[in-house]
Motif scaffolding. Structure first.
Motif, PDB file in Angstrom:
ATOM      1  N   LYS A  95      30.436  38.616 -58.290  1.00 16.92           N
ATOM      2  CA  LYS A  95      29.816  38.871 -59.604  1.00 16.92           C
ATOM      3  C   LYS A  95      30.529  38.107 -60.706  1.00 16.92           C
ATOM      4  N   TRP A 190      27.123  44.058 -45.958  1.00 22.17           N
ATOM      5  CA  TRP A 190      25.859  44.374 -46.650  1.00 22.17           C
ATOM      6  C   TRP A 190      26.099  45.057 -47.995  1.00 22.17           C
ATOM      7  N   PRO A 194      22.613  41.391 -51.247  1.00 28.04           N
ATOM      8  CA  PRO A 194      21.346  42.098 -51.033  1.00 28.04           C
ATOM      9  C   PRO A 194      20.849  41.983 -49.599  1.00 28.04           C
ATOM     10  N   TRP A 196      17.343  42.492 -47.013  1.00 28.96           N
ATOM     11  CA  TRP A 196      15.941  42.782 -46.684  1.00 28.96           C
ATOM     12  C   TRP A 196      15.923  43.284 -45.256  1.00 28.96           C
ATOM     13  N   ARG A 219      21.298  52.874 -48.717  1.00 31.48           N
ATOM     14  CA  ARG A 219      20.957  52.985 -50.135  1.00 31.48           C
ATOM     15  C   ARG A 219      21.818  54.038 -50.829  1.00 31.48           C
ATOM     16  N   GLY A 223      23.951  50.345 -51.281  1.00 34.35           N
ATOM     17  CA  GLY A 223      23.391  49.088 -50.805  1.00 34.35           C
ATOM     18  C   GLY A 223      22.080  48.745 -51.483  1.00 34.35           C
ATOM     19  N   ASP A 224      21.856  47.457 -51.691  1.00 32.61           N
ATOM     20  CA  ASP A 224      20.616  46.939 -52.287  1.00 32.61           C
ATOM     21  C   ASP A 224      19.702  46.534 -51.139  1.00 32.61           C
ATOM     22  N   THR A 226      15.826  46.147 -49.549  1.00 36.31           N
ATOM     23  CA  THR A 226      14.368  46.029 -49.662  1.00 36.31           C
ATOM     24  C   THR A 226      13.771  46.152 -48.262  1.00 36.31           C
ATOM     25  N   ARG A 258      17.562  35.648 -57.770  1.00 40.89           N
ATOM     26  CA  ARG A 258      18.463  36.598 -58.425  1.00 40.89           C
ATOM     27  C   ARG A 258      19.471  35.896 -59.319  1.00 40.89           C
TER      28      ARG A 258
END
Length: 258
Positions: A95, A190, A194, A196, A219, A223-224, A226, A258
């Motif tokens: 970040k 993870w 992110p 998926w 989650r 965790g992010d 999708t 992103r």
């Protein structure tokens, strides 16, 4: 749009690396570079092969790209999530902006197929309370994890008869050591990038209910994640290759945005 990342494909336990071929063919036709990693624990027929050997194989593939300044997305199936996540340690995008002199690429994210979420410090069998699931047993005499369920029904039931039989014959001998030990090398990558996740609705090896539970736990841990879902058994890269390739590409576009 930013340059396309390299896609690193990691198979599950017992699976040969060419189970990815249908999916990589779709993606290579769209100018993605695809690197398939053969996991030593399921391809060498050596019971001494360790989880660290698998992690090292994946990390070597990642570093071959990131040290050249290329970003990567790691695509994992089943057990492959464990070495895939662990191999990414320290290689995801921080970040905090990197120093201007740092031209390295990074792991942008993970595309997971019918897999679990690695817990730092925990081996694969640790996630099962130290005991194998009913579908396979630990043969301590040979040093291999031995499938006791009907493998075609468990892994390939939604493939045509001949194709399913072909892949059963292609399954490797899986080192028990890699599944039972090596927790000190496991890392929850993870949490750093992110994810998926492709849920497999007709899965007989890792039931959909369990996959949903794993996603919710991830989650809840921050965790992010999708989620997408496909009507397939445990091997969507074979039975639903086009849809799986579309899932991977959709994940990549999201990560790049992103």
């Amino acid at each position: 749009m930013p340059p396309k990342p390299t896609l690193i494909f990691v198979p599950g336990a017992w699976y040969p690396v060419d189970t990815w071929d249908k999916v990589t063919a779709f993606l290579e036709a769209k100018d993605y570079k695809c690197v398939r990693v053969a996991l030593p624990s399921s391809t060498t027929s050596d019971p001494s092969t360790s989880f660290l050997d698998d992690v090292t194989a994946v990390r070597t593939a990642i570093l071959a790209e990131t040290t050249q300044g290329t970003d990567v997305v790691v695509v994992v199936h089943s057990y492959g999530g464990l070495p895939g996540h662990s191999a990414s340690k320290g290689l995801t995008q921080s970040k905090t902006p990197p120093p201007a002199a740092d031209k390295s690429g990074h792991v942008l994210g993970f595309a997971m197929l019918a897999s679990g979420f690695t817990m730092t410090g925990m081996s694969f069998l640790g996630g099962f309370g130290g005991k194998p699931p009913p579908s396979w047993e630990a043969d301590t005499e040979s040093g291999f994890a031995v499938i006791v369920a009907e493998p075609r029904d468990m892994f390939f039931h939604d493939l045509p008869e001949a194709e399913g039989a072909y892949w059963v014959e292609r399954l490797g001998r899986q080192s028990l050591k890699a599944l039972a030990e090596g927790g000190e090398h496991a890392y929850a990558g993870w949490m750093d990038a992110p994810v998926w996740y492709l849920q497999t609705a007709e899965d007989r090896a890792l039931p959909l209910q369990a996959q949903r539970m794993f996603v919710q736990m991830a989650r809840n841990a921050g965790g992010d994640v999708t989620v997408r879902e496909v009507e397939s058994g445990h091997s969507p890269m074979l039975s639903r290759a086009g849809e799986t390739a579309e899932f991977v590409e959709e994940a990549v576009v999201d990560f790049l945005g992103r």
